[in-house]
Design a protein around this motif. Sequence first.
Motif, PDB file in Angstrom:
ATOM      1  N   HIS A  71       0.822  -1.211   0.000  1.00 39.70           N
ATOM      2  CA  HIS A  71       0.000   0.000   0.000  1.00 39.70           C
ATOM      3  C   HIS A  71       0.855   1.260   0.000  1.00 39.70           C
ATOM      4  CE1 HIS A  71      -3.480  -2.484   0.540  1.00 39.70           C
ATOM      5  NE2 HIS A  71      -2.878  -3.099   1.534  1.00 39.70           N
ATOM      6  N   VAL A  72       2.170   1.090  -0.015  1.00 40.04           N
ATOM      7  CA  VAL A  72       3.076   2.232  -0.009  1.00 40.04           C
ATOM      8  C   VAL A  72       3.147   2.873  -1.396  1.00 40.04           C
ATOM      9  CG1 VAL A  72       5.474   2.929   0.345  1.00 40.04           C
ATOM     10  CG2 VAL A  72       4.447   1.214   1.838  1.00 40.04           C
ATOM     11  N   LEU A  73       2.976   2.084  -2.437  1.00 40.08           N
ATOM     12  CA  LEU A  73       3.131   2.589  -3.795  1.00 40.08           C
ATOM     13  C   LEU A  73       1.950   3.433  -4.272  1.00 40.08           C
ATOM     14  CD1 LEU A  73       4.682  -0.478  -5.646  1.00 40.08           C
ATOM     15  CD2 LEU A  73       5.825   1.573  -4.818  1.00 40.08           C
ATOM     16  N   TYR A  74       0.736   3.043  -3.926  1.00 42.45           N
ATOM     17  CA  TYR A  74      -0.428   3.760  -4.436  1.00 42.45           C
ATOM     18  C   TYR A  74      -1.511   3.838  -3.366  1.00 42.45           C
ATOM     19  CZ  TYR A  74      -4.481   5.149  -7.129  1.00 42.45           C
ATOM     20  OH  TYR A  74      -5.565   5.834  -7.579  1.00 42.45           O
ATOM     21  N   SER A  75      -2.113   4.978  -3.282  1.00 39.19           N
ATOM     22  CA  SER A  75      -3.273   5.168  -2.415  1.00 39.19           C
ATOM     23  C   SER A  75      -4.262   6.031  -3.167  1.00 39.19           C
ATOM     24  CB  SER A  75      -2.870   5.854  -1.107  1.00 39.19           C
ATOM     25  OG  SER A  75      -4.009   6.076  -0.303  1.00 39.19           O
ATOM     26  N   TYR A  76      -5.547   5.737  -3.034  1.00 38.83           N
ATOM     27  CA  TYR A  76      -6.551   6.506  -3.764  1.00 38.83           C
ATOM     28  C   TYR A  76      -6.725   7.912  -3.201  1.00 38.83           C
ATOM     29  CZ  TYR A  76     -10.044   5.987  -0.086  1.00 38.83           C
ATOM     30  OH  TYR A  76     -10.703   6.061   1.114  1.00 38.83           O
ATOM     31  N   ALA A  77      -6.201   8.147  -1.997  1.00 41.01           N
ATOM     32  CA  ALA A  77      -6.332   9.464  -1.375  1.00 41.01           C
ATOM     33  C   ALA A  77      -5.183   9.681  -0.399  1.00 41.01           C
ATOM     34  CB  ALA A  77      -7.666   9.578  -0.647  1.00 41.01           C
ATOM     35  N   GLU A  78      -5.006  10.949  -0.045  1.00 44.08           N
ATOM     36  CA  GLU A  78      -4.045  11.295   1.010  1.00 44.08           C
ATOM     37  C   GLU A  78      -4.820  12.033   2.094  1.00 44.08           C
ATOM     38  OE1 GLU A  78       0.395  13.006   1.543  1.00 44.08           O
ATOM     39  OE2 GLU A  78      -0.757  13.884  -0.090  1.00 44.08           O
ATOM     40  N   TRP A  79      -4.531  11.711   3.345  1.00 43.58           N
ATOM     41  CA  TRP A  79      -5.222  12.312   4.471  1.00 43.58           C
ATOM     42  C   TRP A  79      -4.256  13.179   5.261  1.00 43.58           C
ATOM     43  CZ3 TRP A  79      -5.633   7.364   2.809  1.00 43.58           C
ATOM     44  CH2 TRP A  79      -6.892   6.980   2.329  1.00 43.58           C
ATOM     45  N   VAL A  80      -4.693  14.396   5.563  1.00 42.58           N
ATOM     46  CA  VAL A  80      -3.867  15.337   6.313  1.00 42.58           C
ATOM     47  C   VAL A  80      -4.701  15.853   7.486  1.00 42.58           C
ATOM     48  CG1 VAL A  80      -2.594  17.521   6.214  1.00 42.58           C
ATOM     49  CG2 VAL A  80      -2.707  16.064   4.186  1.00 42.58           C
ATOM     50  N   ASP A  81      -4.213  15.624   8.702  1.00 41.19           N
ATOM     51  CA  ASP A  81      -4.893  16.148   9.881  1.00 41.19           C
ATOM     52  C   ASP A  81      -4.520  17.617  10.028  1.00 41.19           C
ATOM     53  OD1 ASP A  81      -6.138  13.762  10.589  1.00 41.19           O
ATOM     54  OD2 ASP A  81      -4.353  13.047  11.614  1.00 41.19           O
ATOM     55  N   ILE A  82      -5.536  18.484  10.022  1.00 46.60           N
ATOM     56  CA  ILE A  82      -5.259  19.921  10.107  1.00 46.60           C
ATOM     57  C   ILE A  82      -5.823  20.548  11.374  1.00 46.60           C
ATOM     58  CG2 ILE A  82      -4.899  20.282   7.644  1.00 46.60           C
ATOM     59  CD1 ILE A  82      -7.710  21.224   7.351  1.00 46.60           C
ATOM     60  N   GLY A  83      -6.239  19.723  12.315  1.00 46.28           N
ATOM     61  CA  GLY A  83      -6.673  20.240  13.608  1.00 46.28           C
ATOM     62  C   GLY A  83      -8.088  20.781  13.581  1.00 46.28           C
ATOM     63  N   PHE A  84      -8.382  21.680  14.519  1.00 44.03           N
ATOM     64  CA  PHE A  84      -9.739  22.226  14.598  1.00 44.03           C
ATOM     65  C   PHE A  84      -9.794  23.698  14.218  1.00 44.03           C
ATOM     66  CE2 PHE A  84      -7.901  23.025  18.721  1.00 44.03           C
ATOM     67  CZ  PHE A  84      -8.357  24.284  19.060  1.00 44.03           C
ATOM     68  N   HIS A  85      -8.637  24.354  14.132  1.00 46.08           N
ATOM     69  CA  HIS A  85      -8.585  25.754  13.722  1.00 46.08           C
ATOM     70  C   HIS A  85      -7.621  25.864  12.549  1.00 46.08           C
ATOM     71  CE1 HIS A  85      -8.736  30.119  14.042  1.00 46.08           C
ATOM     72  NE2 HIS A  85      -7.440  30.090  13.811  1.00 46.08           N
ATOM     73  N   VAL A  86      -8.116  26.386  11.433  1.00 52.12           N
ATOM     74  CA  VAL A  86      -7.299  26.472  10.219  1.00 52.12           C
ATOM     75  C   VAL A  86      -7.202  27.932   9.801  1.00 52.12           C
ATOM     76  CG1 VAL A  86      -7.061  25.717   7.835  1.00 52.12           C
ATOM     77  CG2 VAL A  86      -8.164  24.225   9.500  1.00 52.12           C
ATOM     78  N   ASP A  87      -5.958  28.402   9.658  1.00 49.57           N
ATOM     79  CA  ASP A  87      -5.718  29.736   9.132  1.00 49.57           C
ATOM     80  C   ASP A  87      -4.620  29.651   8.084  1.00 49.57           C
ATOM     81  OD1 ASP A  87      -3.327  29.554  10.557  1.00 49.57           O
ATOM     82  OD2 ASP A  87      -3.999  30.862  12.156  1.00 49.57           O
ATOM     83  N   VAL A  88      -4.338  30.744   7.438  1.00 52.77           N
ATOM     84  CA  VAL A  88      -3.366  30.771   6.345  1.00 52.77           C
ATOM     85  C   VAL A  88      -1.986  30.313   6.820  1.00 52.77           C
ATOM     86  CG1 VAL A  88      -2.184  32.262   4.689  1.00 52.77           C
ATOM     87  CG2 VAL A  88      -4.634  32.537   5.082  1.00 52.77           C
TER      88      VAL A  88
END
Length: 93
Positions: A68-85
Motif C-alpha cells: 500500500h506504499v506505492l499507491y493510495s486513492y487518497a491522502e489524508w492530512v490532519d489539520i486540527g480544529f482551527h485552520v488559518d493561512v
Amino acid sequence: MNNHTKEFLQKLANLMEEYNCNMEIEGDSYNGGPMQITLEVLNPQTFDEHYDQWLAEHPGEKYPHGSHVLYSYAEWVDIGFHVDVEKLKELIK
C-alpha cells in the motif's frame, strides 16, 4: 505529502488570504472538546494509470501487489480544529 495535496493546500491558503478568513470547528465540551479536521485529497491518478506507469518505468519487474506504499486513492492530512493561512503554509513545508 504529495504535490497534488500541496497544490490544493496552497490554493486554499491563497483563497483564505484573499478573503481574510479562518475556519474553526467547535466541539461539544461534553464529548471531548474540539473536533479535528482531516482533509482528504483524492489521487488524480487511477490505480490502472499508476500500474501502467510503474510497469513502464520498471521493465521486467513484477509489481508488488499488496504494497500500500506505492499507491493510495487518497491522502489524508490532519489539520486540527482551527485552520488559518499560516497553519496551511506550515503544513505545505
